[in-house]
Design a protein around this motif. Structure first.
Motif, PDB file in Angstrom:
ATOM      1  N   PRO A 197       1.223  -1.381  -0.044  1.00  0.00           N
ATOM      2  CA  PRO A 197      -0.109   0.192   0.143  1.00  0.00           C
ATOM      3  C   PRO A 197       0.751   1.286   0.009  1.00  0.00           C
ATOM      4  CG  PRO A 197      -0.757  -1.942   2.083  1.00  0.00           C
ATOM      5  CD  PRO A 197       0.013  -2.020   0.797  1.00  0.00           C
TER       6      PRO A 197
ATOM      7  N   GLU B 240       0.403   4.778  -2.426  1.00  0.00           N
ATOM      8  CA  GLU B 240       0.182   5.982  -2.205  1.00  0.00           C
ATOM      9  C   GLU B 240       1.372   6.573  -2.565  1.00  0.00           C
ATOM     10  OE1 GLU B 240       0.506   5.994   2.115  1.00  0.00           O
ATOM     11  OE2 GLU B 240       0.372   8.250   2.033  1.00  0.00           O
TER      12      GLU B 240
ATOM     13  N   TRP C 206      -7.059  13.857  -2.410  1.00  0.00           N
ATOM     14  CA  TRP C 206      -5.919  13.219  -2.328  1.00  0.00           C
ATOM     15  C   TRP C 206      -4.675  13.522  -1.129  1.00  0.00           C
ATOM     16  CZ3 TRP C 206      -5.092  11.491  -7.568  1.00  0.00           C
ATOM     17  CH2 TRP C 206      -5.934  10.327  -8.183  1.00  0.00           C
TER      18      TRP C 206
ATOM     19  N   ARG D 161      -6.183   9.387   4.410  1.00  0.00           N
ATOM     20  CA  ARG D 161      -7.069   8.270   5.035  1.00  0.00           C
ATOM     21  C   ARG D 161      -7.586   7.897   3.086  1.00  0.00           C
ATOM     22  NH1 ARG D 161     -11.903   9.386   7.871  1.00  0.00           N
ATOM     23  NH2 ARG D 161     -13.090   7.605   6.397  1.00  0.00           N
ATOM     24  N   MET D 162      -7.649   8.798   2.537  1.00  0.00           N
ATOM     25  CA  MET D 162      -8.439   9.261   0.910  1.00  0.00           C
ATOM     26  C   MET D 162      -7.307   8.332   0.143  1.00  0.00           C
ATOM     27  SD  MET D 162     -11.391   9.222   0.896  1.00  0.00           S
ATOM     28  CE  MET D 162     -12.377   9.700   2.891  1.00  0.00           C
ATOM     29  N   ARG D 163      -5.995   9.144   0.654  1.00  0.00           N
ATOM     30  CA  ARG D 163      -5.203   8.420   0.132  1.00  0.00           C
ATOM     31  C   ARG D 163      -4.774   6.901   0.203  1.00  0.00           C
ATOM     32  NH1 ARG D 163      -1.839  12.328   0.961  1.00  0.00           N
ATOM     33  NH2 ARG D 163      -0.230  10.968   2.666  1.00  0.00           N
ATOM     34  N   ASN D 164      -4.819   5.963   0.970  1.00  0.00           N
ATOM     35  CA  ASN D 164      -5.136   4.655   1.589  1.00  0.00           C
ATOM     36  C   ASN D 164      -5.897   4.142   1.090  1.00  0.00           C
ATOM     37  OD1 ASN D 164      -2.348   4.644   1.655  1.00  0.00           O
ATOM     38  ND2 ASN D 164      -2.506   5.997   3.324  1.00  0.00           N
ATOM     39  N   ASN D 165      -7.421   4.986   0.744  1.00  0.00           N
ATOM     40  CA  ASN D 165      -8.549   4.047   0.440  1.00  0.00           C
ATOM     41  C   ASN D 165      -8.866   3.584  -0.809  1.00  0.00           C
ATOM     42  OD1 ASN D 165     -11.270   3.497  -0.601  1.00  0.00           O
ATOM     43  ND2 ASN D 165     -11.844   4.397   1.621  1.00  0.00           N
ATOM     44  N   ILE D 166      -8.055   2.221  -1.580  1.00  0.00           N
ATOM     45  CA  ILE D 166      -8.020   2.167  -3.077  1.00  0.00           C
ATOM     46  C   ILE D 166      -9.434   2.090  -3.535  1.00  0.00           C
ATOM     47  CG2 ILE D 166      -7.528   0.253  -4.223  1.00  0.00           C
ATOM     48  CD1 ILE D 166      -5.001  -1.452  -1.910  1.00  0.00           C
ATOM     49  N   ALA D 167      -9.838   1.837  -2.971  1.00  0.00           N
ATOM     50  CA  ALA D 167     -11.728   2.262  -4.437  1.00  0.00           C
ATOM     51  C   ALA D 167     -11.753   3.933  -4.378  1.00  0.00           C
ATOM     52  CB  ALA D 167     -12.826   2.087  -3.395  1.00  0.00           C
ATOM     53  N   VAL D 168     -11.934   4.350  -3.113  1.00  0.00           N
ATOM     54  CA  VAL D 168     -11.662   5.844  -3.838  1.00  0.00           C
ATOM     55  C   VAL D 168     -11.138   6.449  -4.689  1.00  0.00           C
ATOM     56  CG1 VAL D 168     -11.450   8.155  -2.636  1.00  0.00           C
ATOM     57  CG2 VAL D 168     -12.565   6.976  -1.758  1.00  0.00           C
ATOM     58  N   SER D 169      -9.599   5.844  -4.710  1.00  0.00           N
ATOM     59  CA  SER D 169      -8.568   6.405  -4.963  1.00  0.00           C
ATOM     60  C   SER D 169      -8.682   5.936  -6.526  1.00  0.00           C
ATOM     61  CB  SER D 169      -7.276   6.163  -4.732  1.00  0.00           C
ATOM     62  OG  SER D 169      -6.963   7.172  -3.164  1.00  0.00           O
TER      63      SER D 169
END
Lengths: 445, 173
Positions: free
Chosen positions: A283, A287, A349, A353-361
Motif C-alpha cells: 500500500p 500511496e 488526495w 485516509r483517502m489516499r490509502n483508500n484503494i476504492a476511492v483512489s
C-alpha cells in the motif's frame, strides 16, 4: 518515501511469490482479456469501415482536420510518460518505491506509445503510403521532408522515445528472465534462456549492467521531458489562437505525467489482485504513486490558471475569445469535465485516509484519465473550430467512427498489456530485492 | 569450443559473508578468474569487487556524439541539398535552432543504443551456451566460483571460514 515499508517477506520469497502466480492468474484476468478482445474487434471493424468509405466517416471536416484521432494520439503519448519518468527520473532520484512498480509502468509505456503511434497513421487515411510522407525520403524532385516542421520533429521524438523505452524495459527484464529460465524446464527454459541472452548474474555483469542502466536513465531523463514538449510544439508552433503560447511544453509535460501516473495506478490495482502481488506491491507504493499524481495535478491546475490569465493579459481578442468560449461556449461541457477531473477531484488526495483508500483512489484515478482525454479534446477542438476569420468558423461533433476507434485503442492497449502480465514478471524481481531488507548474517544483527 | 575449467563453488546465504570472502580472495594469485554471483546488484558487492569505473561509459559517449553529428548533419545536408528560403533570407544560411530537436533526439537514440550494446559486450552477452552453476543465483543465493581449486585447498578453507553455506566441486566441462 518518508515512511518505511512494512515487509512481511524476505528476498527468498520474491521469485516464488511472483513467478508462481504468473501461470495461474485470478479468473478475472481472463474476463479482462476477453473484454480487451471485444474492444479490439470494435476498433478493427471501425477502422475497416473507415478505410472502405473514406475519412469522411471520422467527422473531420473544415475547419477541424485534427479530430478525435489526434486527441487519441496525444492522450496515449501522454499515458506513456509515466513509465520512463518512474524508471529513469525516479531511478536517478533514488526513490525506492519505484522498484515495486517500474516494470508495469515501463510495459504500460511501451504499449501506450505503440498505441499512440497508430493514430497518426490512421489519421492520414492512406496509411500504406505514410512511410513515404513522414521520414526523410526524397520525392521525384529531390525535395526533402521539412525538418523545420514540428511534425517531422515529432517523428524523431516519438520513435526515439519508443526505442529507448523498449531498451530500458528489456534491459530491466534480462536478469528476471534469467530467474524464470532457472525455474522452468524443457522448451520454456530454452525460450527464456534465449530471451535473457544467457545472463548469469556475475558481479562483473552486474557492474557493467548498473553502469549501463545509470547512463540509460541519464539519457532518458531529458528525453521524457522533451517528448511531450515536442508534441506540444505540434500545436504551439502554429499561430492558432489557444495554441500559440509558450506555456505549452511544461503544461503538456505535467499533464502527461499526471495522466501516466493515474494510469499506472489504474492498472496496478487490478493487476496486483489478479496476480496476487499484494505482498510485493505494498500500500505504501500505491500511496507514493498517488502522491506523484496529486503533485502533477496541482501543476496542471496552475497551468490552466496561467493560460487563462495570459490569454486575458495579452490583450489579444482572438486568444481571449477562444478561452471565454472554452469556458462558457458550446464546448463548455468538455472544459468543465477537464477542470473537475484533473484539478478538483484529485484534491481529495490531500487526505491521507483517502489516499490509502484503494476504492476511492481508483475511482479518482479513472476520473483523471477521463479528464486528461477531455483536456486534449478541448485543446484541439475548441481552438480549431474558430480561428481569426469568423467566415471560416465551424463546429465539430465526434462520430461513431471516432468513438469506435477510441474504444479500439483501449482494447489494443489492454490486449498487449495483459499478455505481457501473463508471461513476464510484472514486478521487477531483481530490483524489488534491492529495496527489501538485506540478507545479512547474525553477526550484523 | 574451449573447455571450461572445473573448480570449487561456494554458496552463501548472507551478503556480508560474501563480501568478506570477496575481499579476502580478491588479490590472491591462486584465485585468479574467480567469479562472484548475485541475484541483484548490491552496492556492497560492487565495492568489494573494486573494478573501477565500467568502460560502458565510453560506449555511451561515443554513441551520443555520433548521434549529435548525425542529427545535425542530416538536417544541414537536407538544407544544403534543397535550400529552403525562410523569411526571404538567403539560402545557405543554415540556421540551427530548428535542428536542435533532431540533433538532440538522435544524441539520445544513438547514446542509448550504444549503452545497451556496451553493457552486452562488456558482460560477454549474449552467450547462450553459458553453464549455469546453480539456479539459486538468480533467486536468493550468492556464490563464488574459484577455477582450478580443490576442496582440500587453501581457497576452500577461506571460503568456508567466511560462512559458506555449502562448497562443492564443479567438473571441468
Amino acid at each position: 518515501m518518508s515512511e518505511e515499508v512494512k515487509w512481511n517477506k524476505t528476498i527468498s520469497d520474491v521469485n516464488d511469490g511472483i513467478l508462481a502466480n504468473l501461470g495461474k492468474p485470478h479468473p478475472s484476468y481472463y474476463v479482462a482479456w476477453a473484454g480487451a478482445i471485444v474492444f479490439l474487434l470494435i476498433g478493427a471493424v471501425t477502422w475497416a469501415i473507415e478505410i472502405t468509405l473514406g475519412m469522411g466517416v471520422t467527422g473531420k471536416s473544415s475547419p477541424v482536420y485534427w479530430g478525435v484521432l489526434i486527441t487519441n494520439f496525444v492522450f496515449w503519448v501522454g499515458i506513456g510518460h509515466a513509465g520512463t519518468l518512474i524508471s529513469a527520473i525516479l531511478f536517478l532520484f533514488r526513490a525506492k518505491w519505484r522498484n515495486a512498480v517500474n516494470r508495469s509502468a515501463e510495459a504500460m509505456t511501451v504499449f501506450a506509445v505503440i498505441t499512440a503511434g497508430l493514430f497518426p497513421l490512421i489519421h492520414v487515411g492512406r496509411l500504406w503510403v505514410a512511410m513515404y510522407w513522414i521520414p526523410p525520403l526524397p520525392n521525384t524532385n529531390n525535395l526533402w521532408t521539412n525538418l523545420r516542421s514540428p511534425l517531422a520533429w515529432d517523428l524523431f521524438a516519438i520513435s526515439t522515445y519508443l526505442i529507448i523505452s523498449l531498451l530500458f524495459w528489456y534491459m530491466g527484464l534480462v536478469p528476471d528472465l534469467a530467474s524464470v529460465r532457472d525455474r522452468v524446464k524443457g522448451f520454456r527454459r530454452f525460450v527464456y534462456g534465449i530471451m535473457c541472452f544467457g545472463w548469469r548474474g556475475t558481479a562483473k555483469q552486474w557492474h557493467h549492467y548498473e553502469a549501463g542502466y545509470g547512463f540509460l536513465a541519464a539519457l532518458a531523463t531529458p528525453l521524457v521531458l522533451s517528448v511531450h514538449s515536442i508534441v506540444s510544439w505540434d500545436f504551439a508552433m502554429s499561430i492558432q489562437p489557444g495554441w500559440h503560447t509558450t506555456i505549452f511544453p511544461p503544461y503538456f509535460v505535467a499533464g502527461a505525467i499526471l495522466s501516466g501516473c493515474a494510469m499506472v495506478y489504474t492498472l496496478l490495482v487490478p493487476v496486483r489482485k489478479m496476480f496476487r502481488m499484494e505482498e510485493f506491491i505494498r500500500p505504501e507504493h500505491l500511496e507514493a504513486c498517488i502522491k506523484l499524481t496529486l503533485l502533477t495535478s496541482t501543476i496542471v491546475f496552475y497551468a490552466y490558471a496561467v493560460e487563462f490569465f495570459v490569454a486575458w493579459y495579452s490583450g489579444n481578442i482572438f486568444e481571449w475569445g477562444v478561452f471565454v468560449k472554452r469556458a462558457i461556449g458550446p464546448y463548455a461541457f468538455y472544459f468543465w469535465v477537464m477542470v473537475f477531473c484533473n484539478c478538483i477531484f484529485p484534491l481529495i488526495w490531500w487526505s491521507k485516509r483517502m489516499r490509502n483508500n484503494i476504492a476511492v483512489s481508483m475511482f479518482v484515478a479513472i476520473l483523471v484519465n477521463v479528464g486528461m482525454w477531455f483536456e486534449r479534446y478541448n485543446i484541439i477542438i475548441s481552438s480549431l473550430v474558430e480561428d481569426f476569420l469568423p467566415g471560416s468558423w465551424g463546429h465539430f461533433q465526434p462520430t461513431l467512427s471516432d468513438i469506435g476507434l477510441t474504444i479500439g485503442s483501449f482494447g489494443w492497449f489492454m490486449f498487449w498489456f495483459l499478455i505481457f502480465c501473463r508471461f513476464f514478471p510484472i514486478v521487477s524481481m531483481s530490483e524489488l530485492k534491492l529495496i527489501m531488507p538485506k540478507p545479512l548474517s547474525k553477526k550484523h544483527h | 569450443m574451449r573447455k571450461r575449467p572445473g573448480g570449487i563453488l561456494a554458496i552463501y546465504q548472507y551478503l556480508d559473508n560474501l563480501t568478506d570472502a570477496m575481499k579476502l580472495i580478491r588479490n590472491r594469485p591462486d584465485c585468479v578468474d574467480h567469479e562472484v554471483f548475485s541475484p541483484t546488484s548490491y552496492h556492497e558487492i560492487e565495492e568489494a569487487l573494486d573494478a573501477g569505473p565500467s568502460p560502458v561509459r565510453w560506449f555511451t559517449l561515443f554513441g551520443a556524439l555520433t548521434g549529435s553529428v548525425t542529427g545535425f548533419g542530416l538536417a544541414l545536408w537536407l538544407d544544403y541539398d534543397w535550400p529552403m528560403v525562410v523569411g526571404g533570407k538567403l539560402a545557405g544560411l543554415y540556421s540551427l535552432p530548428a535542428y536542435v530537436v533532431i540533433g538532440f533526439e538522435l544524441t539520445i537514440l544513438f547514446g542509448g543504443l550504444m549503452t545497451v550494446l556496451g553493457m552486452l559486450v562488456m558482460g560477454r552477452l549474449p552467450n547462450l551456451n553459458q553453464r549455469i552453476l546453480d539456479p539459486r543465483f538468480t533467486d536468493d543465493r550468492f556464490g563464488i566460483f574459484v577455477p582450478n581449486a580443490t576442496l582440500s585447498g587453501e581457497q576452500a578453507k577461506i571460503l568456508q571460514q567466511c560462512g559458506a553455506e555449502e562448497i562443492r566441486i564443479i567438473e571441468s566441462k
